[in-house]
Design an enzyme around this catalytic site. Sequence first.
Site, PDB file in Angstrom:
ATOM      1  N   ALA A  66     -31.298   4.414  66.483  1.00  0.00           N
ATOM      2  CA  ALA A  66     -32.329   3.667  65.758  1.00  0.00           C
ATOM      3  C   ALA A  66     -33.570   3.516  66.629  1.00  0.00           C
ATOM      4  O   ALA A  66     -33.467   3.383  67.847  1.00  0.00           O
ATOM      5  CB  ALA A  66     -31.789   2.296  65.392  1.00  0.00           C
ATOM      6  N   GLY A 111     -27.050   5.552  66.582  1.00  0.00           N
ATOM      7  CA  GLY A 111     -27.198   6.402  65.394  1.00  0.00           C
ATOM      8  C   GLY A 111     -27.308   7.883  65.720  1.00  0.00           C
ATOM      9  O   GLY A 111     -26.978   8.726  64.888  1.00  0.00           O
TER      10      GLY A 111
HETATM   11  N1  COA Z   1     -36.051   3.651  70.108  1.00  0.00           N
HETATM   12  C1  COA Z   1     -37.376   3.782  70.371  1.00  0.00           C
HETATM   13  N2  COA Z   1     -37.837   4.359  71.485  1.00  0.00           N
HETATM   14  C2  COA Z   1     -36.934   4.816  72.367  1.00  0.00           C
HETATM   15  C3  COA Z   1     -35.554   4.727  72.143  1.00  0.00           C
HETATM   16  C4  COA Z   1     -35.113   4.121  70.940  1.00  0.00           C
HETATM   17  N3  COA Z   1     -33.815   4.025  70.623  1.00  0.00           N
HETATM   18  N4  COA Z   1     -34.903   5.273  73.200  1.00  0.00           N
HETATM   19  C5  COA Z   1     -35.857   5.694  74.033  1.00  0.00           C
HETATM   20  N5  COA Z   1     -37.073   5.427  73.540  1.00  0.00           N
HETATM   21  C6  COA Z   1     -38.392   5.704  74.138  1.00  0.00           C
HETATM   22  C7  COA Z   1     -38.565   4.934  75.435  1.00  0.00           C
HETATM   23  O1  COA Z   1     -38.975   3.620  75.169  1.00  0.00           O
HETATM   24  C8  COA Z   1     -39.618   5.770  76.108  1.00  0.00           C
HETATM   25  O2  COA Z   1     -40.876   5.494  75.546  1.00  0.00           O
HETATM   26  P1  COA Z   1     -42.117   5.035  76.491  1.00  0.00           P
HETATM   27  O3  COA Z   1     -42.380   6.233  77.344  1.00  0.00           O
HETATM   28  O4  COA Z   1     -43.209   4.762  75.501  1.00  0.00           O
HETATM   29  O5  COA Z   1     -41.631   3.854  77.241  1.00  0.00           O
HETATM   30  C9  COA Z   1     -39.238   7.183  75.697  1.00  0.00           C
HETATM   31  O6  COA Z   1     -38.419   7.056  74.544  1.00  0.00           O
HETATM   32  C10 COA Z   1     -38.425   7.914  76.734  1.00  0.00           C
HETATM   33  O7  COA Z   1     -37.349   7.074  77.090  1.00  0.00           O
HETATM   34  P2  COA Z   1     -36.987   6.736  78.608  1.00  0.00           P
HETATM   35  O8  COA Z   1     -35.995   5.638  78.632  1.00  0.00           O
HETATM   36  O9  COA Z   1     -38.222   6.573  79.419  1.00  0.00           O
HETATM   37  O10 COA Z   1     -36.337   8.148  79.004  1.00  0.00           O
HETATM   38  P3  COA Z   1     -35.003   8.441  79.737  1.00  0.00           P
HETATM   39  O11 COA Z   1     -34.827   9.916  79.688  1.00  0.00           O
HETATM   40  O12 COA Z   1     -34.965   7.779  81.060  1.00  0.00           O
HETATM   41  O13 COA Z   1     -33.846   7.749  78.841  1.00  0.00           O
HETATM   42  C11 COA Z   1     -32.518   7.258  76.923  1.00  0.00           C
HETATM   43  C12 COA Z   1     -33.620   8.148  77.512  1.00  0.00           C
HETATM   44  C13 COA Z   1     -32.341   7.696  75.480  1.00  0.00           C
HETATM   45  C14 COA Z   1     -31.219   7.509  77.688  1.00  0.00           C
HETATM   46  C15 COA Z   1     -32.878   5.768  77.048  1.00  0.00           C
HETATM   47  O14 COA Z   1     -34.213   5.581  76.586  1.00  0.00           O
HETATM   48  C16 COA Z   1     -31.983   4.861  76.262  1.00  0.00           C
HETATM   49  O15 COA Z   1     -30.916   4.513  76.729  1.00  0.00           O
HETATM   50  N6  COA Z   1     -32.429   4.442  75.041  1.00  0.00           N
HETATM   51  C17 COA Z   1     -31.679   3.510  74.212  1.00  0.00           C
HETATM   52  C18 COA Z   1     -30.554   4.243  73.501  1.00  0.00           C
HETATM   53  C19 COA Z   1     -29.701   3.309  72.687  1.00  0.00           C
HETATM   54  O16 COA Z   1     -28.987   2.470  73.182  1.00  0.00           O
HETATM   55  N7  COA Z   1     -29.729   3.521  71.364  1.00  0.00           N
HETATM   56  C20 COA Z   1     -28.916   2.780  70.444  1.00  0.00           C
HETATM   57  C21 COA Z   1     -29.757   2.198  69.363  1.00  0.00           C
HETATM   58  S1  COA Z   1     -28.751   1.250  68.265  1.00  0.00           S
END
Ligand code: COA
Length: 260
Positions: A66, A111
């Site tokens: 999400a 998701g």
């Molecule tokens: N929703 C919106 N934006 C998201 C996102 C999400 N679920 N996951 C990552 N992003 C965004 C980050 O905020 C970042 O944006 P920014 O540069 O404007 O800050 C960009 O995507 C890249 O993410 P970042 O965390 O910097 O990269 P990364 O490679 O270090 O890590 C993930 C990527 C996906 C591992 C990490 O962002 C993460 O754990 N996200 C949450 C995932 C999660 O728990 N999802 C479940 C939702 S119910």
Amino acid sequence: MGQFVLHDRDENEIITVILNRPEAANALSRQLLLELKGLVHELSYEKNIRCVIFTGAGEKSFCAGADLKERAGMDETEVKQTVALIGETVSAIEKLPMPTIAAINGAAFGGGLELALACDIRMASSTAKMGLTETSLGIIPGAGGTQRLPRILGPSKAKELIFTAKRVTAYEAERIGLITKSTSPFELMLEAKDLAKEIAKNAPIALKQAKKAINHGIETDLETGLKIEELCYAATISTKDRLEGLLAFREKRQPVYKGE
Ligand code: COA
């Protein structure tokens, strides 16, 4: 072609669907979901497609689930509507009649993993990490994760992963049967395409009926499942492809299936 969901169709009638918000880890914004749901709806009526591969743009993420930034600005009604939209989209992917493959090219959380769980086969890049992280965010998986993960891994392992919100490596995911194969990042799409091509050689109606028999049969008792199999088999008997299979065998050549 959408902005946040791209797709490509190759000469083998294999479609590759690409979630395309790499700057946001391909998270499921409302706009992306609407595009994806629309595309999946169109694909569900395309008779000639042999296999659909789902993947994410870029090397880091398959789909981060999400869109948590969009979610932060929503009231409770909007949250409910968006959770329903994710669930409907994921279910529409599961209901695609042709075989589907998730090529998990990077992070697949919440998701994002639920989307992959709705595909028939999952493979991942060795650098990918995946998990249902929702309980760490004060929610639960809401796009089928509590239902599909236990059906794939068994209830005990699924509960462990959901209760801990653990992020597993591709190596661990392969060990527990969450994915069928992990590959080098470079080879992921080649391997996914090879698998899709191997599937695409076979008779399309037979593939669809086999998928239907497995998906419906797994939800019921064996006796009912065997009845479902019988009905699905019956749907292949009158096909030209069945006759082509027999003819090709007799003529010692590769069959040419047309999905008729
Ligand atoms: N929703 C919106 N934006 C998201 C996102 C999400 N679920 N996951 C990552 N992003 C965004 C980050 O905020 C970042 O944006 P920014 O540069 O404007 O800050 C960009 O995507 C890249 O993410 P970042 O965390 O910097 O990269 P990364 O490679 O270090 O890590 C993930 C990527 C996906 C591992 C990490 O962002 C993460 O754990 N996200 C949450 C995932 C999660 O728990 N999802 C479940 C939702 S119910």
